[in-house]
Scaffold this active site. Sequence first.
Site, short mmCIF file in Angstrom:
data_model
loop_
_atom_site.label_atom_id
_atom_site.label_comp_id
_atom_site.label_asym_id
_atom_site.label_seq_id
_atom_site.Cartn_x
_atom_site.Cartn_y
_atom_site.Cartn_z
N LYS A 16 -28.73 -19.49 22.27
CA LYS A 16 -29.46 -20.75 22.01
C LYS A 16 -28.68 -21.15 20.61
O LYS A 16 -28.65 -20.32 19.65
CB LYS A 16 -30.95 -20.74 21.63
CG LYS A 16 -31.52 -21.76 21.40
CD LYS A 16 -33.22 -21.97 21.42
CE LYS A 16 -33.84 -23.12 21.29
NZ LYS A 16 -33.80 -23.62 19.70
N HIS A 65 -31.06 -27.44 17.06
CA HIS A 65 -32.39 -26.72 16.36
C HIS A 65 -33.21 -28.04 15.91
O HIS A 65 -33.87 -27.87 14.99
CB HIS A 65 -31.89 -25.79 15.25
CG HIS A 65 -33.14 -24.81 15.01
ND1 HIS A 65 -32.84 -23.40 15.37
CD2 HIS A 65 -34.41 -24.59 14.73
CE1 HIS A 65 -33.96 -22.70 15.31
NE2 HIS A 65 -34.95 -23.37 14.85
N ASP A 89 -31.36 -29.06 24.79
CA ASP A 89 -32.68 -29.66 23.97
C ASP A 89 -32.27 -30.56 23.11
O ASP A 89 -31.02 -30.80 22.71
CB ASP A 89 -33.46 -28.34 23.68
CG ASP A 89 -32.99 -27.82 22.15
OD1 ASP A 89 -32.21 -28.32 21.47
OD2 ASP A 89 -33.52 -26.88 21.86
N GLY A 90 -33.32 -31.41 22.41
CA GLY A 90 -32.86 -31.99 21.20
C GLY A 90 -33.38 -33.44 21.56
O GLY A 90 -32.49 -34.11 22.00
N GLY A 91 -34.45 -33.97 21.28
CA GLY A 91 -34.81 -35.36 21.55
C GLY A 91 -35.36 -35.88 22.87
O GLY A 91 -35.49 -36.91 22.96
N ARG A 93 -37.70 -36.54 25.61
CA ARG A 93 -39.14 -36.82 25.47
C ARG A 93 -39.57 -37.58 26.76
O ARG A 93 -40.70 -37.54 26.61
CB ARG A 93 -39.38 -37.80 24.35
CG ARG A 93 -39.02 -37.52 23.00
CD ARG A 93 -39.92 -36.44 22.31
NE ARG A 93 -39.62 -35.83 21.12
CZ ARG A 93 -38.74 -34.77 21.17
NH1 ARG A 93 -38.71 -34.07 22.30
NH2 ARG A 93 -38.51 -34.13 19.72
N ARG A 151 -41.03 -30.26 20.31
CA ARG A 151 -42.02 -30.95 19.40
C ARG A 151 -43.12 -31.24 20.18
O ARG A 151 -44.44 -31.22 19.44
CB ARG A 151 -41.43 -31.91 18.57
CG ARG A 151 -40.36 -31.38 17.34
CD ARG A 151 -39.94 -32.36 16.70
NE ARG A 151 -39.16 -31.70 15.35
CZ ARG A 151 -37.76 -31.65 15.56
NH1 ARG A 151 -37.31 -31.96 16.59
NH2 ARG A 151 -37.16 -31.21 14.39
C1 FMN Z 1 -41.68 -26.52 13.94
C2 FMN Z 1 -40.65 -25.91 14.63
C3 FMN Z 1 -40.26 -24.69 14.58
C4 FMN Z 1 -39.22 -23.97 15.44
N1 FMN Z 1 -38.93 -22.92 15.54
C5 FMN Z 1 -37.99 -22.21 16.54
C6 FMN Z 1 -37.64 -20.88 16.78
O1 FMN Z 1 -38.83 -19.94 16.10
N2 FMN Z 1 -36.69 -20.51 17.31
C7 FMN Z 1 -35.98 -21.21 17.99
O2 FMN Z 1 -35.08 -20.91 18.81
N3 FMN Z 1 -36.04 -22.57 17.70
C8 FMN Z 1 -37.17 -23.22 17.22
N4 FMN Z 1 -37.31 -24.45 16.93
C9 FMN Z 1 -36.27 -25.67 17.47
C10 FMN Z 1 -36.86 -25.94 18.92
O3 FMN Z 1 -36.94 -24.72 19.86
C11 FMN Z 1 -35.91 -26.87 19.62
O4 FMN Z 1 -34.56 -26.23 19.59
C12 FMN Z 1 -35.67 -27.88 18.74
O5 FMN Z 1 -36.88 -28.39 18.03
C13 FMN Z 1 -35.30 -29.27 19.57
O6 FMN Z 1 -36.18 -29.78 20.51
P1 FMN Z 1 -37.04 -31.00 20.20
O7 FMN Z 1 -36.23 -32.34 20.01
O8 FMN Z 1 -37.47 -31.14 21.65
O9 FMN Z 1 -38.03 -30.61 19.18
C14 FMN Z 1 -38.21 -24.99 16.06
C15 FMN Z 1 -38.40 -26.31 15.95
C16 FMN Z 1 -39.68 -26.78 15.40
C17 FMN Z 1 -39.68 -28.24 15.19
#
Ligand code: FMN
Length: 336
Positions: free
Chosen positions: A210, A234, A265-267, A269, A289
Amino acid sequence: MTYSDVLQNAKKTIKNCRVCPECNGLACGNLMPGPGSKAPGNGANVNWKAWQEIRLNMDTFVSHAPVDTSGKLFGREYSIPLIAGPIGSLLQYSDTDVTVPYNDGVMEAAAECGFLASFGDGLAGETLPGALASMEKHPAGVIPVLNPLPNETIIRNMAMFEQSSALALAVVVDSAGLFHWKGQDGGASSKTIEDLQELKAHTRKPFVVKGILTARAAEHAVEAGADAIIVSNHGGRVLPSAPSTAEVLPEIVSAVKGSTVIIVDGGLRSGSDILKALALGADLTLICRPFPIAWFGGGAEGVKLYVEKLRSELTEAMYMCGARRLSDISREMLRF
Ligand SMILES: Cc1cc2nc3c(=O)[nH]c(=O)nc-3n(C[C@H](O)[C@H](O)[C@H](O)COP(=O)(O)O)c2cc1C
């Protein structure tokens, strides 16, 4: 309970998140610890905006038939091409550490709705054993996602899951940019192809990497033996000015499609966003999120309501773009 009730409830119980009508990274800005992005704090919004800028081409000149959103990852069937993203510690959303019940609630919902789940290895000692117990309780397809600590630590943590029902084991290489992981248990750091090959050699489960953001990194991950990669920055939390995942996905697809499973992933929704990601060549999507919001607002039931909303949006979007199965989804469905 409806999904609107879930959002209203979440506002009362969640910390650091404003439960915005669109989870677009604007209100949380650079709030870390919390759900924000690394300073200056626009990374999550850059990801979200990129999907919004892509339009869907409507095509209703296709025979009527029910839409099927199911597929398979590593032999396991899913009912929607979606993985709930890993969150290492729910302390980012709460004064008390609810990571273990959170992971349990997500897995319960995953087992019932047929989406896939994942979890992170937070700093708290009970996180991994708690997730292991939940995995054995709920028959869901679950992927542990381990931070890039020294290989001995990762190998020790991987061993905990070798005999479990885990669908695969993942290492998140971009956490090398997370300040709160540096200095922990030897510290998180970058990994070479050889480091990843060593990890891959220690598991018989499918191996997932990842945090891939370039075609070259995707090729390196394939060389390291990655059975799947997760195209991710991330959520904007590790490198300011990183490109959005929608921007880099086509280059990565051109480089490694067919050699490994591509997850993005990333945004993302909505169900329409999932369709866009698949049309750009991803095999599956990961969303993070919105899951804690759904869980704080309604526990496992809140998570199920969120995923059912995504499923109905994806079904509708596929139907209106002329796709009846996931394999019908193609780039021609997109307009830039
Ligand atoms: C509060 C928070 C904690 C996260 N912790 C981890 C983690 O422990 N390991 C990981 O691989 N990604 C972690 N992420 C990243 C998410 O898994 C994901 O890659 C990222 O938030 C993008 O997706 P989103 O836009 O749908 O939130 C974290 C994200 C957030 C917001």
